[in-house]
Design an enzyme around this catalytic site. Structure first.
Site, short mmCIF file in Angstrom:
data_model
loop_
_atom_site.label_atom_id
_atom_site.label_comp_id
_atom_site.label_asym_id
_atom_site.label_seq_id
_atom_site.Cartn_x
_atom_site.Cartn_y
_atom_site.Cartn_z
N CYS A 1 -2.72 -5.03 -9.72
CA CYS A 1 -3.34 -5.64 -9.59
C CYS A 1 -3.12 -5.34 -7.51
O CYS A 1 -4.03 -5.67 -6.74
CB CYS A 1 -2.93 -7.23 -8.88
SG CYS A 1 -0.79 -6.83 -9.28
N CYS B 1 1.52 3.98 2.62
CA CYS B 1 0.48 3.99 2.76
C CYS B 1 0.95 1.61 3.09
O CYS B 1 2.44 1.79 3.04
CB CYS B 1 -0.08 3.28 1.45
SG CYS B 1 0.38 3.37 -0.26
#
Length: 359
Positions: free
Chosen positions: A188, A324
């Protein structure tokens, strides 16, 4: 068998007056021991309902910390909990829900080295994890220790629930004999998930746990229930035990079993460790242009979808720390760079900017 005290009699009144549960059933719950693996999206409602129902001893094993992105679906936590260990925080919150339950907190990662000892002390294992190495590890340990396993998983708008190894029934490997290729099924943090979905699936897992303890209903053994949040359709598929599968020992390395190389596992550091040796690294940010404009910690910026055509722009005089938001795109970037023949040492920022509390 432990008796109920006056406060518990009041707390569990709606169970005590319910046909097929009553005092005998509530005492079964009080004397039950359940270990929940993970304290994330699925485990939050699972833990809440097991606690409210009065399961006497609940173990929680998770080595993660709460971050802001969890709050969209992990409803045990608040903004005040960001950065705190999930297992510890969950137990504190659950104790407020029901002080008659005992909690065992394992603020550690589940591995082949500790799993058998942990599972030994519990009657039922519930899996709320989101990665294939841990799912296979949990399954195999349940088979070896002869423990029923209540399984749940979510993907975008869909969920799955089943009960494995119940009364020598089918196991996770009977349904999924081999793991998918790495990154073939993103989690997810990479593709998102409807916030209410883990609440639905986790609640259904709690339902199966209670059915196992109480000996009620039709247990989802040899059955896979699927739920689609957009259509609200539930389907149940039957599957049988595979007699050719024999699990007697754990895999030596579940990451490698799932096709994840050892190199990928060990090449991670946190931001503090990076700052202590900052002169040894170049930085690469693989987030989008918009994310970069909002905040960054420096270094070269090449979005992941442009990396394959631009990797020659990256200097190779030092080790390269790739980062990131969550640590997933940077892992994909490292894999892409390795496949492209990038020669220098590649390191991932552990958990991304979010887990390092940099966003």
């Amino acid at each position: 068998m432990k008796a109920l005290n006056p406060l518990e009699l009041q707390h569990y009144n709606r169970h005590l007056i319910l046909d097929n549960i009553g005092l005998e059933g509530q005492l079964k719950l009080k004397n039950a021991k359940v270990l929940v693996v993970g304290a994330g999206g699925l485990s939050c409602p699972l833990l809440q309902y097991l606690t409210a129902a009065g399961v006497g001893r609940i173990g929680i094993v998770d080595n993660d910390v709460v971050d802001q992105s969890n709050l969209q679906r992990q409803i045990l936590y608040t903004y005040d909990d960001v950065g705190q260990p999930k297992a510890v925080t969950a137990a504190k919150r659950l104790n407020q829900l029901n002080p008659h339950v005992n909690f065992d907190v394992y603020n550690e990662r589940l591995t082949q080295h500790n799993v058998l000892a942990l599972f030994e002390a519990y009657d039922i294992i519930a899996d709320g994890t989101d990665n294939f190495p841990t799912r296979y590890l949990v399954n195999d340990a349940c088979v070896i220790k002869n423990k029923p396993l209540v399984f749940g998983s979510i993907f975008k708008f869909e969920g799955q629930i089943s009960v494995f190894n119940y009364n020598n029934g089918p196991t996770y490997r009977c349904l999924y004999p081999t793991p998918p290729k790495p990154d073939a099924v993103p989690n997810c943090s990479q593709i998102g998930v409807l916030g209410v979905l883990p609440g639905i699936v986790g609640s259904l897992q709690a339902n199966e746990v209670l059915k196992l303890i109480l000996g009620l209903g039709d247990v989802l053994s040899g059955k896979l229930l699927t739920f689609n949040a957009l259509t609200v359709k539930q389907l149940v598929f039957s599957f049988t035990k595979n007699p050719s599968i024999h699990i007697t020992t754990l895999e030596a390395n579940y990451q490698e079993f799932c096709g994840i190389s050892e190199k990928e596992i060990i090449t991670e550091i946190n931001y503090k460790a990076y700052k202590e040796q900052v002169d040894n690294f170049n930085l690469l940010d693989v987030r989008t242009d918009a994310e970069r404009e909002d905040y960054h910690i420096g270094g070269l910026h090449i979005p992941l979808d442009e990396l394959e055509g631009r990797f020659k722009e990256i200097p190779q005089d030092k080790r390269l720390l790739v980062y990131c938001k969550s640590g997933m795109r940077s892992q994909n970037a490292i894999q892409l760079l390795e496949e492209s023949g990038f020669k220098n040492s590649l390191v991932n920022l552990e958990g991304g900017l979010l887990q390092q509390n940099l966003l």
